[in-house]
Design a protein around this motif. Structure first.
Motif, PDB file in Angstrom:
ATOM      1  N   LYS A 164       0.876  -1.394   0.019  1.00  0.00           N
ATOM      2  CA  LYS A 164      -0.005  -0.093   0.003  1.00  0.00           C
ATOM      3  C   LYS A 164       0.807   1.243  -0.093  1.00  0.00           C
ATOM      4  O   LYS A 164       0.478   2.298  -0.635  1.00  0.00           O
ATOM      5  CB  LYS A 164      -0.847  -0.042   1.078  1.00  0.00           C
ATOM      6  CG  LYS A 164      -2.134  -1.050   0.978  1.00  0.00           C
ATOM      7  CD  LYS A 164      -3.016  -0.968   2.249  1.00  0.00           C
ATOM      8  CE  LYS A 164      -4.165  -1.994   2.300  1.00  0.00           C
ATOM      9  NZ  LYS A 164      -4.972  -1.918   3.299  1.00  0.00           N
ATOM     10  N   LEU A 165       2.057   1.348   0.736  1.00  0.00           N
ATOM     11  CA  LEU A 165       2.855   2.443   0.748  1.00  0.00           C
ATOM     12  C   LEU A 165       3.356   2.539  -0.598  1.00  0.00           C
ATOM     13  O   LEU A 165       3.631   3.944  -1.202  1.00  0.00           O
ATOM     14  CB  LEU A 165       4.038   2.450   1.600  1.00  0.00           C
ATOM     15  CG  LEU A 165       3.492   2.259   3.129  1.00  0.00           C
ATOM     16  CD1 LEU A 165       4.579   1.742   4.073  1.00  0.00           C
ATOM     17  CD2 LEU A 165       3.412   3.755   3.630  1.00  0.00           C
ATOM     18  N   GLU A 166       3.793   1.510  -1.372  1.00  0.00           N
ATOM     19  CA  GLU A 166       4.332   1.710  -2.795  1.00  0.00           C
ATOM     20  C   GLU A 166       3.314   2.400  -3.481  1.00  0.00           C
ATOM     21  O   GLU A 166       3.668   3.067  -4.540  1.00  0.00           O
ATOM     22  CB  GLU A 166       4.901   0.260  -3.251  1.00  0.00           C
ATOM     23  CG  GLU A 166       6.147   0.002  -2.376  1.00  0.00           C
ATOM     24  CD  GLU A 166       6.719  -1.360  -2.789  1.00  0.00           C
ATOM     25  OE1 GLU A 166       5.870  -2.050  -3.749  1.00  0.00           O
ATOM     26  OE2 GLU A 166       7.648  -2.028  -2.290  1.00  0.00           O
ATOM     27  N   LYS A 180       3.297   5.611  -5.807  1.00  0.00           N
ATOM     28  CA  LYS A 180       3.324   5.667  -7.158  1.00  0.00           C
ATOM     29  C   LYS A 180       2.188   6.717  -7.644  1.00  0.00           C
ATOM     30  O   LYS A 180       2.543   7.444  -8.528  1.00  0.00           O
ATOM     31  CB  LYS A 180       2.824   4.326  -7.532  1.00  0.00           C
ATOM     32  CG  LYS A 180       2.744   4.041  -9.107  1.00  0.00           C
ATOM     33  CD  LYS A 180       2.329   2.650  -9.657  1.00  0.00           C
ATOM     34  CE  LYS A 180       1.795   2.588 -11.137  1.00  0.00           C
ATOM     35  NZ  LYS A 180       1.543   1.221 -11.373  1.00  0.00           N
ATOM     36  N   ASN A 181       1.300   6.712  -6.792  1.00  0.00           N
ATOM     37  CA  ASN A 181       0.189   7.712  -7.161  1.00  0.00           C
ATOM     38  C   ASN A 181       0.630   9.125  -6.915  1.00  0.00           C
ATOM     39  O   ASN A 181       0.042  10.142  -7.711  1.00  0.00           O
ATOM     40  CB  ASN A 181      -1.190   7.438  -6.104  1.00  0.00           C
ATOM     41  CG  ASN A 181      -1.638   6.262  -6.377  1.00  0.00           C
ATOM     42  OD1 ASN A 181      -1.657   5.641  -7.589  1.00  0.00           O
ATOM     43  ND2 ASN A 181      -2.619   5.695  -5.604  1.00  0.00           N
ATOM     44  N   GLY A 233       3.564  10.307  -7.816  1.00  0.00           N
ATOM     45  CA  GLY A 233       4.712  10.457  -8.795  1.00  0.00           C
ATOM     46  C   GLY A 233       5.979   9.885  -8.044  1.00  0.00           C
ATOM     47  O   GLY A 233       6.770  10.408  -8.652  1.00  0.00           O
ATOM     48  N   ASN A 234       6.245   9.061  -7.141  1.00  0.00           N
ATOM     49  CA  ASN A 234       7.460   8.659  -6.648  1.00  0.00           C
ATOM     50  C   ASN A 234       8.401   9.780  -6.128  1.00  0.00           C
ATOM     51  O   ASN A 234       9.400   9.745  -6.880  1.00  0.00           O
ATOM     52  CB  ASN A 234       8.114   7.648  -7.427  1.00  0.00           C
ATOM     53  CG  ASN A 234       7.413   6.187  -7.456  1.00  0.00           C
ATOM     54  OD1 ASN A 234       7.032   5.864  -6.418  1.00  0.00           O
ATOM     55  ND2 ASN A 234       7.150   5.720  -8.752  1.00  0.00           N
ATOM     56  N   PRO A 235       7.865  10.815  -5.558  1.00  0.00           N
ATOM     57  CA  PRO A 235       8.582  11.959  -5.533  1.00  0.00           C
ATOM     58  C   PRO A 235       9.838  11.748  -4.402  1.00  0.00           C
ATOM     59  O   PRO A 235       9.885  10.973  -3.807  1.00  0.00           O
ATOM     60  CB  PRO A 235       7.636  12.988  -4.596  1.00  0.00           C
ATOM     61  CG  PRO A 235       6.586  11.937  -3.695  1.00  0.00           C
ATOM     62  CD  PRO A 235       6.509  10.744  -4.781  1.00  0.00           C
ATOM     63  N   ALA A 236      11.009  12.368  -4.622  1.00  0.00           N
ATOM     64  CA  ALA A 236      12.298  12.323  -4.112  1.00  0.00           C
ATOM     65  C   ALA A 236      12.318  12.551  -2.578  1.00  0.00           C
ATOM     66  O   ALA A 236      12.798  11.982  -1.917  1.00  0.00           O
ATOM     67  CB  ALA A 236      13.317  13.105  -4.762  1.00  0.00           C
ATOM     68  N   GLN A 237      11.385  13.456  -2.235  1.00  0.00           N
ATOM     69  CA  GLN A 237      11.197  13.661  -0.880  1.00  0.00           C
ATOM     70  C   GLN A 237      10.355  12.929   0.045  1.00  0.00           C
ATOM     71  O   GLN A 237      10.204  13.141   1.184  1.00  0.00           O
ATOM     72  CB  GLN A 237      10.890  15.269  -0.496  1.00  0.00           C
ATOM     73  CG  GLN A 237       9.322  15.716  -1.112  1.00  0.00           C
ATOM     74  CD  GLN A 237       9.318  16.029  -2.740  1.00  0.00           C
ATOM     75  OE1 GLN A 237      10.043  15.488  -3.355  1.00  0.00           O
ATOM     76  NE2 GLN A 237       8.476  17.016  -2.598  1.00  0.00           N
ATOM     77  N   LEU A 238       9.736  11.772  -0.492  1.00  0.00           N
ATOM     78  CA  LEU A 238       8.863  10.821   0.228  1.00  0.00           C
ATOM     79  C   LEU A 238       9.828   9.591   0.437  1.00  0.00           C
ATOM     80  O   LEU A 238      10.558   9.032  -0.303  1.00  0.00           O
ATOM     81  CB  LEU A 238       7.998  10.399  -0.745  1.00  0.00           C
ATOM     82  CG  LEU A 238       6.983   9.421   0.052  1.00  0.00           C
ATOM     83  CD1 LEU A 238       6.309  10.108   1.417  1.00  0.00           C
ATOM     84  CD2 LEU A 238       5.659   8.791  -1.007  1.00  0.00           C
ATOM     85  N   ALA A 293     -11.932  10.618  -9.728  1.00  0.00           N
ATOM     86  CA  ALA A 293     -10.866  10.145  -9.272  1.00  0.00           C
ATOM     87  C   ALA A 293     -10.814   8.556  -8.781  1.00  0.00           C
ATOM     88  O   ALA A 293     -10.205   7.559  -8.977  1.00  0.00           O
ATOM     89  CB  ALA A 293     -10.234  10.769  -7.863  1.00  0.00           C
ATOM     90  N   LEU A 294     -11.974   8.157  -8.314  1.00  0.00           N
ATOM     91  CA  LEU A 294     -12.405   6.554  -7.731  1.00  0.00           C
ATOM     92  C   LEU A 294     -12.585   5.818  -9.286  1.00  0.00           C
ATOM     93  O   LEU A 294     -12.121   4.832  -9.179  1.00  0.00           O
ATOM     94  CB  LEU A 294     -13.758   6.848  -7.073  1.00  0.00           C
ATOM     95  CG  LEU A 294     -13.717   7.309  -5.654  1.00  0.00           C
ATOM     96  CD1 LEU A 294     -14.902   7.474  -5.117  1.00  0.00           C
ATOM     97  CD2 LEU A 294     -12.643   6.366  -4.731  1.00  0.00           C
ATOM     98  N   GLN A 295     -13.182   6.476 -10.095  1.00  0.00           N
ATOM     99  CA  GLN A 295     -13.438   5.732 -11.268  1.00  0.00           C
ATOM    100  C   GLN A 295     -11.972   5.411 -12.014  1.00  0.00           C
ATOM    101  O   GLN A 295     -11.582   4.477 -12.398  1.00  0.00           O
ATOM    102  CB  GLN A 295     -14.153   6.500 -12.361  1.00  0.00           C
ATOM    103  CG  GLN A 295     -15.863   6.456 -11.791  1.00  0.00           C
ATOM    104  CD  GLN A 295     -16.660   7.192 -12.682  1.00  0.00           C
ATOM    105  OE1 GLN A 295     -16.290   8.195 -13.183  1.00  0.00           O
ATOM    106  NE2 GLN A 295     -17.771   6.569 -12.712  1.00  0.00           N
ATOM    107  N   GLU A 296     -11.045   6.360 -11.994  1.00  0.00           N
ATOM    108  CA  GLU A 296      -9.714   6.606 -12.632  1.00  0.00           C
ATOM    109  C   GLU A 296      -8.941   5.388 -11.746  1.00  0.00           C
ATOM    110  O   GLU A 296      -8.208   4.665 -12.374  1.00  0.00           O
ATOM    111  CB  GLU A 296      -9.077   7.725 -12.582  1.00  0.00           C
ATOM    112  CG  GLU A 296      -9.437   8.823 -13.647  1.00  0.00           C
ATOM    113  CD  GLU A 296      -9.127  10.361 -13.292  1.00  0.00           C
ATOM    114  OE1 GLU A 296      -8.089  10.257 -12.573  1.00  0.00           O
ATOM    115  OE2 GLU A 296      -9.633  11.439 -13.976  1.00  0.00           O
ATOM    116  N   LYS A 297      -8.920   5.593 -10.516  1.00  0.00           N
ATOM    117  CA  LYS A 297      -8.305   4.476  -9.859  1.00  0.00           C
ATOM    118  C   LYS A 297      -8.748   2.945 -10.077  1.00  0.00           C
ATOM    119  O   LYS A 297      -7.928   2.107 -10.215  1.00  0.00           O
ATOM    120  CB  LYS A 297      -8.568   4.654  -8.103  1.00  0.00           C
ATOM    121  CG  LYS A 297      -7.934   3.688  -7.131  1.00  0.00           C
ATOM    122  CD  LYS A 297      -7.679   4.361  -5.642  1.00  0.00           C
ATOM    123  CE  LYS A 297      -8.987   4.441  -5.089  1.00  0.00           C
ATOM    124  NZ  LYS A 297      -8.933   4.802  -3.909  1.00  0.00           N
TER     125      LYS A 297
END
Length: 321
Positions: A37-39, A43-44, A46-51, A313-317
Motif C-alpha cells: 500500500k505504501l508503494e 506511485k500515485n 509520482g514517486n517524489p524524491a522527498q518521500l 478519481a475513484l473511477q480512474e483508480k
C-alpha cells in the motif's frame, strides 16, 4: 516543520496529508504496515524524491521511533477497525506518543467529533463541552485526555477534529466515502442516516491543507482545532451530484436504526454505527473561526466540485487496478 512523519499514511486522512506535505515540498516519511500500500501511495504521488517509505507496526513504539529519522512533526493518522475502537484505540495512541516522547517530536492527532456528545451550540467551537454520552464518544474523550497527559513531557500535541469526510482517499472509516465509492463503481449504495437532513462533510484535500498550515505554526500546538467543511448538504443532493458525475443511477438505500440493527446481524460492524446515529439526526456543525484567525482563510471546495472530483478519481483508480 522541517521533516514530517505520517503514521497511518495509507489511510484516508493519512494519504491526503501525505500528498499535501509532498505538494509543499516537505520531506516526509510515510509509515504504514503494508509495504504494498505504501508503494502504491508513492506511485500515485509520482514517486517524489522527498518521500521515504517505512513499513512497521504502529502499536510498537520502537518501530515508529526507528523509522522517524530526524522528523520533528508526527501526524497521527492511524486508526483501528470501528468495532475495535473501545479496546485498541488507547493502546495505539499510547504507542505513538511513547515514540514521540522518545524522539522529542511534536504530534498532530487527527480525530473526530465524538467527544463533544450532543450539540450544545449552533456552531460548535473548540470551547464546546466534552460531554460524550456514547461508548465510542467516551473512548475518544479518554484518547484526548491521554494525548494531553503530562506523561508526555517531551511532546507538544495538537488535536484536529474533522466531521465526516470524503475525497479520493476516503475509505470505510468514512460513512460518505463508502457511499461515493459504490456510486462511482456503478453499484447499489448504502447511505447512513436520514437523506433529508443536511449534514456537514469536509473534503479531505481541503482538510489536509488546513491541518498542514496549522502544523507549521509552533503556537498552534497544545490545543484543539475544529476543521470545518464547506457548509451542509443533504444526502439526496449528494447522491444527485454523484450520479451525474458517475453517469450511474443504481439504487442508494438509506439506513436508519432498524436497518442498521438488522444488517448488524450479518455485518457486525454495522451494529456499532447505531449508537452514533444521533449525529445524523441532530448534526454538529463546526465553527471555523479559530482556524481562520490563525491561517488567514478557510479552504472550502464547493460540494458540487469536490464530489464530482472524488467520483472521477475513484473511477480512474478502478481502471488502474
Amino acid at each position: 516543520m522541517k521533516r514530517a512523519m505520517v503514521v497511518g499514511a495509507t489511510g484516508g486522512t493519512g494519504a491526503a496529508i501525505t500528498e499535501e506535505l509532498i505538494r509543499q515540498g516537505i520531506e516526509t516519511i510515510a509509515f504504514g504496515r503494508s509495504g504494498q500500500k505504501l508503494e502504491l501511495l508513492a506511485k500515485n504521488l509520482g514517486n517524489p524524491a522527498q518521500l521515504t517509505l517505512a513499513v512497521g507496526d504502529a502499536f510498537r513504539p520502537e518501530d515508529i521511533a526507528g523509522a522517524s529519522g530526524d522528523a520533528d512533526v508526527l501526524f497521527h493518522c492511524a486508526n483501528v477497525p470501528y468495532h475495535e475502537m473501545t479496546t485498541r484505540l488507547l493502546p495505539l495512541g499510547e504507542a505513538i506518543m511513547a515514540a514521540a516522547q522518545k524522539k522529542g517530536m511534536k504530534v498532530v492527532a487527527v480525530d473526530g467529533i465524538y467527544p463533544y456528545g450532543k450539540r450544545q451550540m449552533d456552531l460548535v467551537t473548540e470551547e464546546h463541552p466534552l460531554e460524550p454520552h456514547t461508548k465510542k464518544g467516551k473512548t475518544r474523550l479518554a484518547f484526548t485526555q491521554m494525548l494531553f497527559s503530562k506523561l508526555w513531557s517531551e511532546v507538544d500535541t495538537m488535536i484536529v477534529r474533522l466531521p465526516d469526510y470524503y475525497g479520493p482517499s476516503a475509505n470505510e472509516a468514512s460513512y460518505l466515502g463508502s457511499t461515493l465509492e459504490a456510486i462511482a463503481a456503478g453499484k447499489p449504495a448504502i447511505f447512513i442516516g436520514n437523506m433529508h437532513v443536511p449534514r456537514e462533510y469536509v473534503y479531505l484535500p481541503d482538510a489536509a491543507k488546513m491541518i498542514v498550515e496549522l502544523a507549521k505554526v509552533d503556537h498552534c500546538f497544545s490545543q484543539s482545532w475544529n476543521i470545518p467543511g464547506a457548509g451542509t448538504i443533504s444526502g439526496n443532493r449528494i447522491v444527485e451530484i454523484a450520479r451525474k458525475a458517475s453517469g450511474q443511477r443504481k439504487p442508494v438505500i438509506s439506513l436508519g436504526r432498524a436497518g442498521l440493527t438488522l444488517l448488524g446481524l450479518f455485518v457486525p460492524v454495522m451494529k456499532e454505527v447505531v449508537e452514533m446515529l444521533y449525529l445524523t439526526e441532530e448534526p454538529l456543525i463546526l465553527s471555523g473561526e479559530k482556524v481562520k484567525a490563525h491561517i488567514g482563510s478557510l479552504v472550502q471546495t464547493p460540494f458540487e466540485e469536490g464530489i464530482a472530483a472524488t467520483i472521477r478519481a475513484l473511477q480512474e483508480k478502478a481502471t488502474r487496478i
